[in-house]
Write an enzyme that holds these catalytic residues in place. Structure first.
Site, PDB file in Angstrom:
ATOM      1  N   GLY A   1     -13.442 -36.287 -13.561  1.00 45.71           N
ATOM      2  CA  GLY A   1     -13.567 -35.251 -12.520  1.00 45.71           C
ATOM      3  C   GLY A   1     -14.648 -34.260 -12.885  1.00 45.71           C
TER       4      GLY A   1
ATOM      5  CB  THR B   1     -17.746 -34.509  -3.573  1.00 45.55           C
ATOM      6  OG1 THR B   1     -16.883 -35.359  -2.798  1.00 45.55           O
ATOM      7  CG2 THR B   1     -17.139 -33.126  -3.648  1.00 45.55           C
TER       8      THR B   1
ATOM      9  CD  GLN C   1     -19.361 -32.447  -6.853  1.00 42.08           C
ATOM     10  OE1 GLN C   1     -19.600 -31.454  -6.182  1.00 42.08           O
ATOM     11  NE2 GLN C   1     -18.143 -32.835  -7.115  1.00 42.08           N
TER      12      GLN C   1
ATOM     13  CB  ILE D   1     -15.014 -31.386   0.528  1.00 40.92           C
ATOM     14  CG1 ILE D   1     -15.017 -31.553  -0.998  1.00 40.92           C
ATOM     15  CG2 ILE D   1     -13.597 -31.568   1.065  1.00 40.92           C
ATOM     16  CD1 ILE D   1     -14.120 -30.538  -1.731  1.00 40.92           C
TER      17      ILE D   1
ATOM     18  N   GLY E   1     -15.997 -31.802 -10.279  1.00 39.42           N
ATOM     19  CA  GLY E   1     -16.251 -30.844  -9.199  1.00 39.42           C
ATOM     20  C   GLY E   1     -16.353 -29.403  -9.642  1.00 39.42           C
ATOM     21  CD  GLU E   2     -12.224 -27.397  -9.330  1.00 37.07           C
ATOM     22  OE1 GLU E   2     -12.192 -26.183  -9.171  1.00 37.07           O
ATOM     23  OE2 GLU E   2     -11.430 -28.176  -8.784  1.00 37.07           O
TER      24      GLU E   2
ATOM     25  CG  PHE F   1     -17.005 -24.750  -2.351  1.00 37.71           C
ATOM     26  CD1 PHE F   1     -17.661 -25.671  -3.158  1.00 37.71           C
ATOM     27  CD2 PHE F   1     -17.586 -24.378  -1.161  1.00 37.71           C
ATOM     28  CE1 PHE F   1     -18.891 -26.196  -2.775  1.00 37.71           C
ATOM     29  CE2 PHE F   1     -18.811 -24.911  -0.775  1.00 37.71           C
ATOM     30  CZ  PHE F   1     -19.471 -25.810  -1.576  1.00 37.71           C
TER      31      PHE F   1
END
Ligand code: MOS
Length: 720
Positions: free
Chosen positions: A667, A473, A604, A471, A669-670, A246
């Site tokens: 992307g 993901t 995710q 990580i 992830g966030e 993270f």
């Protein structure tokens, strides 16, 4: 992997659901993490952290500790190997906290002052706890608050532009029919992956060999080479399995301590951080105080936009929590201003934590948009439709693709938004007041240079080598799908090797850039291999390998506004007699380019949204002004969402083709966390009629707001 079996002629591995390649190893315990891989003759290091927040180390009284059972050495500023911190690494200048034991100054509580190494972790810990360190203490300041007069505007750095200005905000605010001018705060928050940070270092035939848990082995190897003035080729860092990161798993004191100790002792040394040590050593999200000023015409079209975001940094290193970047992407106005300001305090340097900038920034901005919608009497989604820009509000560049409104449209349909009664505080179900809220989300779709190799083996299988980091993901699986797609073979014929700096340089798993960056390199190498195989001929022993390097292509990529987008929806129930807020439903709809693996992608998104819920209602690290350290620096003291807090969460996505893009993936992830706290705060307003501009929305704050509202009503005053 449970393969969706594909005939060798088909593409389509990308976009079909696959369980993680290493999933079975993880759930059966066969997968080994950095802190549990066996090494012969392993010694164990335990870090000792400062107990004062500012001052100098007067003495490290190591003699009694060296006599304790099993103790091998005590490394501290008086005897540590020298390191060089005067370099620029992959992500900029190093945080001085990795310049371990180089001087006697203590800049914050929890600064590493010594490493005790012993035969067993228990002996190391006992000795570390017995080690007396004397300090000359100096007064410290850890108090972050809005409007600190010593806040300064930092220089821009390669990752964050400090300030942007267009037009005259003050003048256009005066001309605006409707104005919102409010302050929002978010507290210090921490990212604590399930797997604590751990590293084992040893010298192996003249090479430094580090087994680690990180977000990029190229990155960590490069930092260690620079720090210890080593030939980069003589450093190898591996990070096979990582139990969450993270943003917290880069290079930290534990790897450096392990390298120092193995150098001193000439045997493998492992350093594992405790949960408590992580609170000061692995970064955190700065608290923020954000002022937002919006000026609009009566229909809610923005004329003036101002986002001023204050965060903290340490006295030894500068980090900008980039909360004000959102408006540069999301909303245009004739006058447009965004700025970051920092306060230097005697605390550890904050760092990247999932959706750095966008997470706290979106709480403030998307709450302010909701306040503007309320003041204009416009539906919050309609308000966003009216303010949808044609090009980057600050850059003027075209968007690579922008499907924000498609997310709102699909989300509104699935959530049942259209039937919503906009009036606040009018729905009751027993003791609960009910409300719904929405917010927009966005996160940059960046890309970094990577190298990859793909080998056609003699047995008809393929091997992909890419120094990706998985990580948690599903990156390893995603790369198998990407390669299979290009090679036009079933994914089970593809084996993937990742997380080893010897594989060659690659982008980190960070900034939501991993998959996009690695997929580009893997696709190019696999493409090349397909062409080579098409020439025919037998595969020689050792196979046929093709390689790629995207460095040039990344540099030549056309400049555009490249971002993922999303729409978040929340339904809450608020008990105004206890102050409890229950989130009943969350729905997130995203536009994030090609989704590689729907199974892990959904996880995710849901993980990010869960984090947003936790941010909205629970998370808050408390500093004690007297000691300068944390109160309750553990996972009991730091409250976060548990299973019982998390309702049914749905995440899905809309088609988001990216014309002309070399990868098509954006992307993910966030972006899942972005906007969630605002959607929940907006829903709490809709339920109760009370705005919560300070996170987390704790029961005492809900009760306080309800009390204040009652008193205002008794005096015949309007709502806050
Ligand atoms: Mo992310 S906070 O860039 O790991």
């Amino acid at each position: 992997m449970t393969t969706t079996t594909r005939t060798p002629a088909s593409t389509g591995a990308v976009g079909s659901a696959h369980t993680r390649l290493e999933g079975r190893d993880k759930v059966t315990g066969a997968a080994r993490y950095a802190g549990e891989i066996p090494f012969a003759d392993l010694a164990h290091g335990w870090l000792v952290l400062s107990t004062v927040a500012r001052g100098r180390i007067r003495s490290v009284e190591d003699a009694p500790v060296l006599a304790m059972p099993g103790v091998l050495t005590v490394v501290h500023h008086g005897n540590a190997p020298r390191v060089d911190t005067d370099y620029v690494g992959m992500l900029g200048r190093p945080n001085p906290v990795i310049g371990l034991f180089q001087h006697d100054r203590v800049p914050f509580s929890g600064w590493p002052v010594a490493l005790v190494v012993a035969e067993t972790p228990e002996q190391a810990r006992e000795a570390a706890e017995a080690l007396a360190v004397r300090y000359d203490e100096e007064p410290h300041d850890v108090g972050f608050s809005a409007g600190r007069t010593d806040a300064y505007t930092p220089e821009s750095n390669p990752m964050v532009q400090a300030e942007t200005t267009k037009g005259d905000v003050a003048a256009l605010l005066k001309e605006s029919a409707v104005v919102v001018d409010e302050e929002y705060t978010t507290p210090e928050e921490h990212h604590h992956p399930m797997e604590p940070h751990a590293a084992t270092a040893r010298w192996d035939g003249g090479r430094l060999d580090v087994v680690d848990a990180n977000q990029g082995s190229t990155w960590v190897a490069g930092e260690l080479a620079s720090l210890f003035s080593l030939d980069p080729a003589s450093v190898r860092v591996r990070s096979e399995h990582v139990g969450g990161a993270f943003g917290s798993k880069g290079v930290g004191p534990h790897q450096v301590a392990a390298v120092m100790a193995t150098t001193v002792l000439d045997r493998p040394v492992r350093v594992v951080l405790t949960r408590r040590q992580m609170f000061s050593l692995v970064g955190f999200r700065s608290p923020t105080a954000q002022r937002i000023r919006l000026g609009a015409d009566a229909d809610g079209r923005l004329l003036a936009f101002d986002h001023q975001a204050q965060s903290l940094t340490s006295t030894v290193h500068e980090f900008i929590e980039s909360s004000a970047v959102l408006g540069r992407v999301m909303y245009d106005a004739d006058a447009h201003h965004t700025v970051h300001r920092l306060v230097r305090l005697d605390v550890p340097t904050p760092s990247w934590m999932r959706a750095p900038g966008e997470a706290p920034g979106s709480f403030a901005l998307e709450s302010a948009l909701d306040e503007l919608a309320e003041k204009c009497g416009v539906d919050p989604i309609t308000l966003r439709v009216r303010n949808e820009p044609d090009a980057g509000p600050v850059s003027g560049l075209p968007f690579s693709s922008r499907n924000l409104l498609a997310c709102f449209e699909e989300g509104a349909r699935r959530f049942g938004w259209t039937d919503r009664d906009p009036r606040p505080g009018v729905r009751r179900e027993g003791r609960w007041l009910l409300g719904t809220g929405t917010a927009a989300a966005t996160y940059p779709s960046g890309v970094g240079p990577s190298t990859a190799a793909v080998t056609a083996e003699t047995d008809g299988t393929f091997t992909v080598r890419i120094n990706a980091a998985d990580i948690g993901t599903g990156a390893r699986t995603a790369m198998a799908l990407v390669a299979a797609d290009t090679l036009k073979v079933a994914p089970d014929r593809v084996r993937v090797r990742i997380a080893d700096s010897d594989l060659g340089p690659a982008m980190i798993a960070g900034g939501s850039m991993g998959t996009r960056s690695w997929a580009w390199a893997v696709t190019l190498a696999a493409d090349e291999l397909v062409k080579r195989l098409a020439l025919g001929g037998a595969i020689p022993p050792g196979g046929i390998t093709t390689r790629s390097n995207t460095a040039e292509a990344v540099g030549a990529l056309e400049k555009k506004e490249r971002h993922s987008f999303g729409a978040q929806f929340a339904e809450v129930a608020v008990d105004v007699t206890t102050g409890e807020v229950r989130v009943r439903r969350l729905l997130g709809i995203f536009a994030a380019g090609t989704i590689v693996n729907p199974l892990t992608a959904r996880s995710q998104f849901i993980g990010g949204m869960t984090w947003g819920l936790s941010m909205a209602l629970h998370e808050e690290a408390i500093r004690d002004g007297a000691t300068g350290g944390h109160v309750g620096a553990d996972l009991a003291g730091y409250h976060f969402a548990a299973h019982a807090d998390v309702p049914h969460i749905e995440a899905d996505w809309v088609d988001d083709p990216v014309p002309g893009d070399p990868v098509g993936m954006k992307g993910i992830g966030e972006i899942g966390v972005v906007g969630v706290a605002a959607a929940i705060a907006n829903a709490v307003w809709h339920a109760t009629g009370e705005r919560h501009r300070d996170l987390p929305i704790r029961p005492d704050r809900v009760l306080g707001a309800a009390d204040a509202a009652r008193r205002r009503a008794e005096r015949g005053e309007p709502r806050a």
